[in-house]
Write an enzyme that holds these catalytic residues in place. Sequence first.
Site, PDB file in Angstrom:
ATOM      1  N   THR A  57       0.801  -1.225   0.000  1.00 16.92           N
ATOM      2  CA  THR A  57       0.000   0.000   0.000  1.00 16.92           C
ATOM      3  C   THR A  57       0.833   1.275   0.000  1.00 16.92           C
ATOM      4  O   THR A  57       0.276   2.375   0.040  1.00 16.92           O
ATOM      5  CB  THR A  57      -0.960   0.007   1.201  1.00 16.92           C
ATOM      6  N   ILE A  87      12.616  14.735  -3.590  1.00 11.51           N
ATOM      7  CA  ILE A  87      11.351  15.285  -4.080  1.00 11.51           C
ATOM      8  C   ILE A  87      11.398  16.803  -4.172  1.00 11.51           C
ATOM      9  O   ILE A  87      11.003  17.404  -5.174  1.00 11.51           O
ATOM     10  CB  ILE A  87      10.184  14.821  -3.184  1.00 11.51           C
ATOM     11  N   VAL A  90       9.263  16.871   3.388  1.00 13.47           N
ATOM     12  CA  VAL A  90      10.114  16.436   4.497  1.00 13.47           C
ATOM     13  C   VAL A  90      10.121  14.914   4.650  1.00 13.47           C
ATOM     14  O   VAL A  90      10.529  14.389   5.688  1.00 13.47           O
ATOM     15  CB  VAL A  90       9.656  17.090   5.816  1.00 13.47           C
ATOM     16  N   HIS A 128      11.805   0.927  -7.525  1.00 12.22           N
ATOM     17  CA  HIS A 128      12.491  -0.280  -8.005  1.00 12.22           C
ATOM     18  C   HIS A 128      12.817  -1.234  -6.874  1.00 12.22           C
ATOM     19  O   HIS A 128      12.899  -2.442  -7.102  1.00 12.22           O
ATOM     20  CB  HIS A 128      13.740   0.072  -8.821  1.00 12.22           C
ATOM     21  N   HIS A 131      33.060   5.264 -27.959  1.00 14.65           N
ATOM     22  CA  HIS A 131      33.460   6.676 -27.979  1.00 14.65           C
ATOM     23  C   HIS A 131      32.757   7.390 -29.123  1.00 14.65           C
ATOM     24  O   HIS A 131      32.693   6.874 -30.226  1.00 14.65           O
ATOM     25  CB  HIS A 131      34.975   6.789 -28.179  1.00 14.65           C
TER      26      HIS A 131
END
Length: 467
Positions: A143, A184, A271, A322, A445
Amino acid sequence: MKYDVTVIGSGPGGYVAAIRCAQLGLKTAIIEKYSVLGGTCLNVGCIPSKALLDSSEHFHNAAHTFKTHGIELENLRVNLEQMIARKSDVIKSNNDGIAYLMKKNKVDVYNGLGSFVNKNTIKITGQDGAEQQIDTDKAIIATGSKPINLPFLPVDKNRIITSTEALTLKEVPKHMIVIGGGVIGLELGSVYARLGAKVTVVEYTDAIIPTMDRSLGKELQRVLKKTLGFEFFFGHKVTGAEVQGEGVVVTAESPKGQTVTFEGDYCLVSVGRKPFTEGLGLENAGVQLGERGIIAVDDHLQTNVPGIYAIGDVVRGAMLAHKAEEEGVLVAEIMAGQKPHINYNLIPGVVYTWPEAAGVGFTEEQLKANGVAYKAGSFPFKASGRAKASMDTDGFVKVLADAKTDEILGVHMIGPRAADMIAEAVVAMEFRASAEDIARMSHAHPTYTEAMKEACLAATENRAIHI
């Protein structure tokens, strides 16, 4: 209905867990309290913020670098309404994609609030109040989390906002005060700074992105100040915020104990986030909570109740999409009798500012604190031919390797496409590569990834070629 597995929550952890369970032959259901799938990440987090970051970066480049590239524009302006609309289209496309994946994998989708009646029965309460129940042998709680609200920072969702409201503003702020120097706040602050807003970051600690290698925060602070005009106030303890007319006044205590104020038209409170477990009826199933409201789990992510698992932001560890995905796969495979494994030290962290910052493994500060003998190699993007060609010369790649064995212990980078380049470091460290191993591998490269090779060369007897 009776299911082998029921997943509560359809964010990255939840929907991936459902898919993997179905792939392994388990009859699977997924419950989502909102009308669309994808959770915070897709709907009000990772995906929409990246959409706005990309759009705002295009605008910023058009305003500041196109002329150098030989592209001349007139009357450049921001159409914020269209920018927000494009973001919404991106979200819908991904919503539709997950819905398709559920059908493809024959996962039954239920919309409504899922709560435990007991360990094997889950009630689903729709937005219209209608209720139904399903039986399940096992359950996965996924959740997620929600923004932390502080009692002295009352969010009105108009002038004092969270990341959710910052994704749907009707105007570009004149002055956005960002409380919190984490990922964030810096990402969303970057969006509006690129569009013309003044951005002030008020941070309690002594650095931005304090959980990452300190060298990344130092460099990112320098670049954001130089390129976007960010202002930073460290060691400031915010004590309150008040809406006054069309503006906000933020009060804080400075490192010297003095009361200071910041005035702007928007205040973004970023925060941190906390686990979201409200309304789950955990007590009905006997599931215990741990410290800071997280769900307590064992090494297999099983709660104290056999057959009930929890993954992602509701359990210990970094709150990363992830990470939740990996845990979803792990739990599904454990249920199927397999023996999967996650190396939590090798889950990368990324900040999608520009330049991007990314890291994996041990930071230099951690190695010092643990008394580990290590060597470091660094390569600046100002020495990269590819970076010069794209005018992205800020930042560097730093490789930390064991002083005796040369095994790579940590990689920390800030620069163009660092979010993608960090994958090479993850692969190398998963296979316990040495800095010498990477140094001897051919890198095309000109590419940004040559900086990774050069940093490894620098870590092995200071053999970097281009510095």
